[in-house]
Design a protein around this motif. Structure first.
Motif, PDB file in Angstrom:
ATOM      1  N   SER A 230       2.713  10.997  -4.535  1.00 39.89           N
ATOM      2  CA  SER A 230       2.747  10.560  -5.069  1.00 39.89           C
ATOM      3  C   SER A 230       1.405   9.876  -5.639  1.00 39.89           C
ATOM      4  O   SER A 230       0.783   9.033  -6.068  1.00 39.89           O
ATOM      5  CB  SER A 230       3.140   9.250  -4.345  1.00 39.89           C
ATOM      6  OG  SER A 230       2.018   8.783  -2.942  1.00 39.89           O
TER       7      SER A 230
ATOM      8  N   LEU B 208      -1.003   8.958  -3.040  1.00 37.73           N
ATOM      9  CA  LEU B 208      -0.900   7.850  -2.098  1.00 37.73           C
ATOM     10  C   LEU B 208      -2.100   8.908  -0.977  1.00 37.73           C
ATOM     11  O   LEU B 208      -3.450   8.532  -0.880  1.00 37.73           O
ATOM     12  CB  LEU B 208       0.088   7.150  -1.377  1.00 37.73           C
ATOM     13  CG  LEU B 208       0.688   5.499  -2.087  1.00 37.73           C
ATOM     14  CD1 LEU B 208       1.332   5.419  -1.509  1.00 37.73           C
ATOM     15  CD2 LEU B 208      -0.681   4.883  -2.712  1.00 37.73           C
TER      16      LEU B 208
ATOM     17  N   ARG C 223       2.464  -0.191   3.528  1.00 35.09           N
ATOM     18  CA  ARG C 223       4.066  -0.993   2.528  1.00 35.09           C
ATOM     19  C   ARG C 223       5.313   1.095   2.917  1.00 35.09           C
ATOM     20  O   ARG C 223       6.082   0.004   3.874  1.00 35.09           O
ATOM     21  CB  ARG C 223       3.952  -0.468   1.881  1.00 35.09           C
ATOM     22  CG  ARG C 223       5.325  -1.784   0.769  1.00 35.09           C
ATOM     23  CD  ARG C 223       5.018  -1.720  -0.442  1.00 35.09           C
ATOM     24  NE  ARG C 223       4.060  -2.869  -0.320  1.00 35.09           N
ATOM     25  CZ  ARG C 223       2.695  -3.095  -1.143  1.00 35.09           C
ATOM     26  NH1 ARG C 223       2.191  -1.814  -1.316  1.00 35.09           N
ATOM     27  NH2 ARG C 223       2.144  -3.436  -1.122  1.00 35.09           N
ATOM     28  N   ALA C 224       4.447   2.091   2.545  1.00 33.22           N
ATOM     29  CA  ALA C 224       5.378   3.566   2.698  1.00 33.22           C
ATOM     30  C   ALA C 224       5.911   3.721   4.156  1.00 33.22           C
ATOM     31  O   ALA C 224       7.350   4.093   5.346  1.00 33.22           O
ATOM     32  CB  ALA C 224       4.811   4.570   1.920  1.00 33.22           C
TER      33      ALA C 224
ATOM     34  N   GLY D  74       3.925  10.735   0.468  1.00 25.90           N
ATOM     35  CA  GLY D  74       2.637  10.138  -0.013  1.00 25.90           C
ATOM     36  C   GLY D  74       1.777  10.727  -0.318  1.00 25.90           C
ATOM     37  O   GLY D  74       0.581  10.743  -1.122  1.00 25.90           O
TER      38      GLY D  74
ATOM     39  N   ASP E  53      -6.330  -0.720  -1.455  1.00 26.50           N
ATOM     40  CA  ASP E  53      -4.994  -0.887  -2.317  1.00 26.50           C
ATOM     41  C   ASP E  53      -3.947   0.427  -1.436  1.00 26.50           C
ATOM     42  O   ASP E  53      -3.153  -0.098  -1.331  1.00 26.50           O
ATOM     43  CB  ASP E  53      -5.545  -0.928  -3.357  1.00 26.50           C
ATOM     44  CG  ASP E  53      -5.443  -2.561  -4.136  1.00 26.50           C
ATOM     45  OD1 ASP E  53      -5.603  -3.556  -3.146  1.00 26.50           O
ATOM     46  OD2 ASP E  53      -5.915  -2.827  -5.632  1.00 26.50           O
ATOM     47  N   SER E  54      -4.722   1.898  -2.051  1.00 25.07           N
ATOM     48  CA  SER E  54      -4.192   2.715  -1.323  1.00 25.07           C
ATOM     49  C   SER E  54      -3.721   2.833  -0.062  1.00 25.07           C
ATOM     50  O   SER E  54      -2.589   2.950   0.578  1.00 25.07           O
ATOM     51  CB  SER E  54      -4.817   4.272  -1.669  1.00 25.07           C
ATOM     52  OG  SER E  54      -5.162   4.520  -2.958  1.00 25.07           O
TER      53      SER E  54
ATOM     54  N   ASP F  84      -0.965   0.460   0.644  1.00 26.81           N
ATOM     55  CA  ASP F  84       0.533   0.609   0.294  1.00 26.81           C
ATOM     56  C   ASP F  84       0.942   2.064   1.545  1.00 26.81           C
ATOM     57  O   ASP F  84       2.140   2.450   1.398  1.00 26.81           O
ATOM     58  CB  ASP F  84      -0.092   2.081  -1.843  1.00 26.81           C
ATOM     59  CG  ASP F  84      -0.018   1.042  -2.091  1.00 26.81           C
ATOM     60  OD1 ASP F  84       0.252  -0.709  -2.788  1.00 26.81           O
ATOM     61  OD2 ASP F  84      -0.885   1.535  -3.684  1.00 26.81           O
TER      62      ASP F  84
ATOM     63  N   CYS G  90      -8.167   8.452   1.913  1.00 31.90           N
ATOM     64  CA  CYS G  90      -6.962   7.691   0.283  1.00 31.90           C
ATOM     65  C   CYS G  90      -8.369   7.193  -0.175  1.00 31.90           C
ATOM     66  O   CYS G  90      -9.888   6.704   0.917  1.00 31.90           O
ATOM     67  CB  CYS G  90      -6.112   6.775   1.066  1.00 31.90           C
ATOM     68  SG  CYS G  90      -6.708   5.383   1.652  1.00 31.90           S
TER      69      CYS G  90
END
Length: 605
Positions: A449, A451, A381-382, A446, A374-375, A378, A370
């Motif tokens: 999106s 990510l 979280r996913a 992922g 920050d990715s 994310d 990634c």
């Protein structure tokens, strides 16, 4: 797939056809089952849902995700090779994104600007050498070893387990990193709790200081002598006591090696709830005494929850036995918790009762690329939302970490392209079809999106081990560069990587590598810095700045490695004066003569 399949970074139907032709027969048949083939060239008329087959400008990502969905919809059980095939379609585009992102300055942590980080870095004074342990003096309360003492211990143990030869003692006097070195004149190797009790009772009367030592794999100097303390090695206390295969409760001596215990358990359908890079050498007693965390704390929790009972010998020889191993026992104080993480300063752990989870019937390992920290967050979280109960590990490493293992150990990047950040995801479950369905659904989302830029899924245990090897070999790779300054920090997840960025700014021009990796699942950053040889200038730039920074963000200066000899002077950055005072009171109560692992864990009073 040949590079000629690309046309200005976009997929054409010809390139999709070429990719499908290149895949194995079972995967190709899966596509054909879902989308019947027509035309002389066999696959040219393949229809992809949601994709305009006449539009050659359709992006690689859209087509690859559509291909993956076809494969999943066409087969009862999704296959790793189908996912990897679709990811292969993304790699050239991902590489371009990665190159573009690496031209941009690293993004600072959430809530911080680079200006703020630099200002904070500059505000911390570059004081003289902060390594307080270098200035320690031997405590005159302790007696010196004499011949009569040695003869006494030969009466407690047979002479083969009373080690006085300096060549034989040498490995016990130094940690494996070569950072801490003592000058013990005696190593004792008991086999039983009764022998440990007899040793400590005598040492307490004589005021002979003792350092308990297991596998000696620690990173903060907690298991080696500082001066001439007697080394009490638990290496011969390596027996399995019992295994309740209905309840999954194991009882063993403290000297059992983690890998050996795990092998024993796997033969019976269970695993240890912790997994460490040093599992081939570290011992259960040391794991408990340091409250070792490891790679799968996210799934199985800490030893404060897994350990059901302990046997520990106090400084005066008293044996404190709470080995009953009950899941529920609400009778008085939970004394075992005092010894978990106390690093041998309150008592010597000699036996452990531990809850062991069933061995997973299915394991999946994926490695993803990634473009930013920050990715990484994310994706985490996913993963928590999509993988839920099967998520067993979520690790990250930065591109500098990948450079270390690739350049110093000749390990291969599991992905074809380089990326600013990498994520390792592992799942443990009991139903292969269910687990893979959840994993591939998560990965598709992922990809779609943006990510996930690139990735791979291990198709067998060999590939899974190769992926884990990249993560677990970082310590070895860093050591090849010379002196390693290792830090084990807990920080709030949004701010975790900001420490790495701030440190690189601060030490610019003074280091070889400055890498960040660790356990996102429990907010644990491993920040490692290397230099050719030890540099006082570099050390002064690192400490106490790293602890000041961590304290400012309400973090912990030691997430899982312990305090040992390296950090007592910095304990106040994570604990209040009142909390430290209570700890010192407990130490004085249980070890009034201070013979157990002196100079460690707590600041001197």
């Amino acid at each position: 797939m040949p590079a000629t399949a690309w046309a200005d970074g976009a997929w054409t139907m010809a390139s999709i056809t070429e990719m499908i032709r290149s895949c194995d027969t079972s995967s190709r048949n899966a596509f054909q089952l879902r989308h019947p083939i027509g035309g002389d060239d066999g696959l040219a008329s393949l229809a992809l849902p949601g994709v305009d087959s006449t539009n050659t400008a359709t992006t690689a990502k859209t087509r690859a995700v559509a291909i993956l969905r076809c494969a999943r919809g066409a087969t009862k059980k999704p296959k790793a090779n189908q996912f990897n095939m679709a990811l292969s379609a993304l790699r050239p585009a991902a590489a371009a994104l990665s190159r573009a992102s690496r031209r941009v300055a690293a993004t600072p942590g959430v809530g911080w600007t680079r200006t703020q980080l630099s200002a904070f870095s500059s505000a911390v004074p570059h004081t003289p050498d902060q390594a307080a342990f270098k200035h320690l003096q031997r405590d005159q309360r302790y007696s010196s070893l004499n011949d009569e003492d040695v003869r006494h211990f030969e009466g407690v143990l047979d002479s083969a387990r009373v080690v006085t030869d300096q060549d034989d003692i040498a490995p016990f006097n130094q940690d494996w990193m070569g950072k801490f070195r003592g000058s013990s004149q005696l190593v004792l190797k008991p086999r039983t709790t009764e022998e440990v009790s007899a040793i400590l009772s005598y040492c307490n009367r004589r005021r002979l200081a003792v350092v308990p030592q297991g596998g000696n794999t620690g990173l903060v100097g907690g298991s080696v002598p500082v001066f001439d303390e007697i080394v009490l090695s638990t290496s011969l206390m390596n027996n399995i006591i019992s295994m309740d295969e209905l309840a999954g409760i194991l009882q063993c001596q403290a000297g059992c090696v983690l890998q050996s215990v795990d092998n024993y358990l796997q033969e019976r359908g269970f695993i240890m709830p912790l997994d460490l890079g040093a599992k081939g050498s570290c011992q259960i007693g040391g794991n408990v005494s340091t409250n070792a965390g490891g790679l799968r704390l996210l799934r199985y929790g800490s030893l404060h929850g897994s350990v059901l009972g302990l046997e520990a010998v106090l400084a005066d020889g008293t044996v404190c036995n709470t080995m009953a191993g009950l899941r529920k026992d609400n009778t008085g104080y939970d004394l075992k918790q005092l010894f978990i993480g106390s690093e041998g300063t309150l008592g010597v752990v000699t036996g452990v009762t531990i809850q062991t989870p069933p061995a997973p019937k299915t394991v999946n390992v994926s490695f993803l690329g990634c473009d930013s920290y920050d990715s990484v967050l994310d994706i985490f979280r996913a993963a928590k939302g999509s993988l839920g109960e099967i998520l067993s590990a979520f690790e990250f490493l930065d591109t500098q970490s990948m450079d270390v293992v690739r350049n110093n150990l000749d390990l291969r990047n599991p992905l074809e392209a380089d990326h600013p950040f990498y994520v390792l995801i592992e799942t443990h479950g009991s139903n292969e079809e269910h687990d893979q369905e959840k994993l591939f659904s998560f990965l598709e989302t992922g990809l779609e999106s943006g990510l996930i830029l690139d990735g791979t899924v291990a198709q067998d245990s060999t590939q899974a081990a190769a992926i884990w090897d990249v993560r677990e070999s970082l310590g070895e790779g860093l050591k090849k560069e010379g002196t390693v300054y290792k830090y084990d920090i807990s920080l709030p997840l949004p701010e975790l990587y900001s420490l790495v960025e701030a440190m690189r700014d601060r030490i610019e021009g003074h280091y070889i590598s400055c890498v960040g990796y660790g356990h996102v699942g429990d907010g644990n950053l491993h920040l490692n810095i290397t230099s050719t040889t030890h540099s006082d200038k570099l050390f002064d730039l690192i400490e106490p700045f790293i602890y000041e920074f961590t304290s400012r963000l309400n973090g912990s200066i030691s997430a899982e490695h312990g305090v040992g000899l390296a950090k007592p002077a910095y304990l106040h950055y994570s604990k209040s004066d009142q909390a430290v005072g209570v700890m010192q009171s407990l130490k004085a109560l249980l070890d009034p003569n201070g013979i157990l692992n002196p100079y460690k864990t707590l600041p001197s009073q």
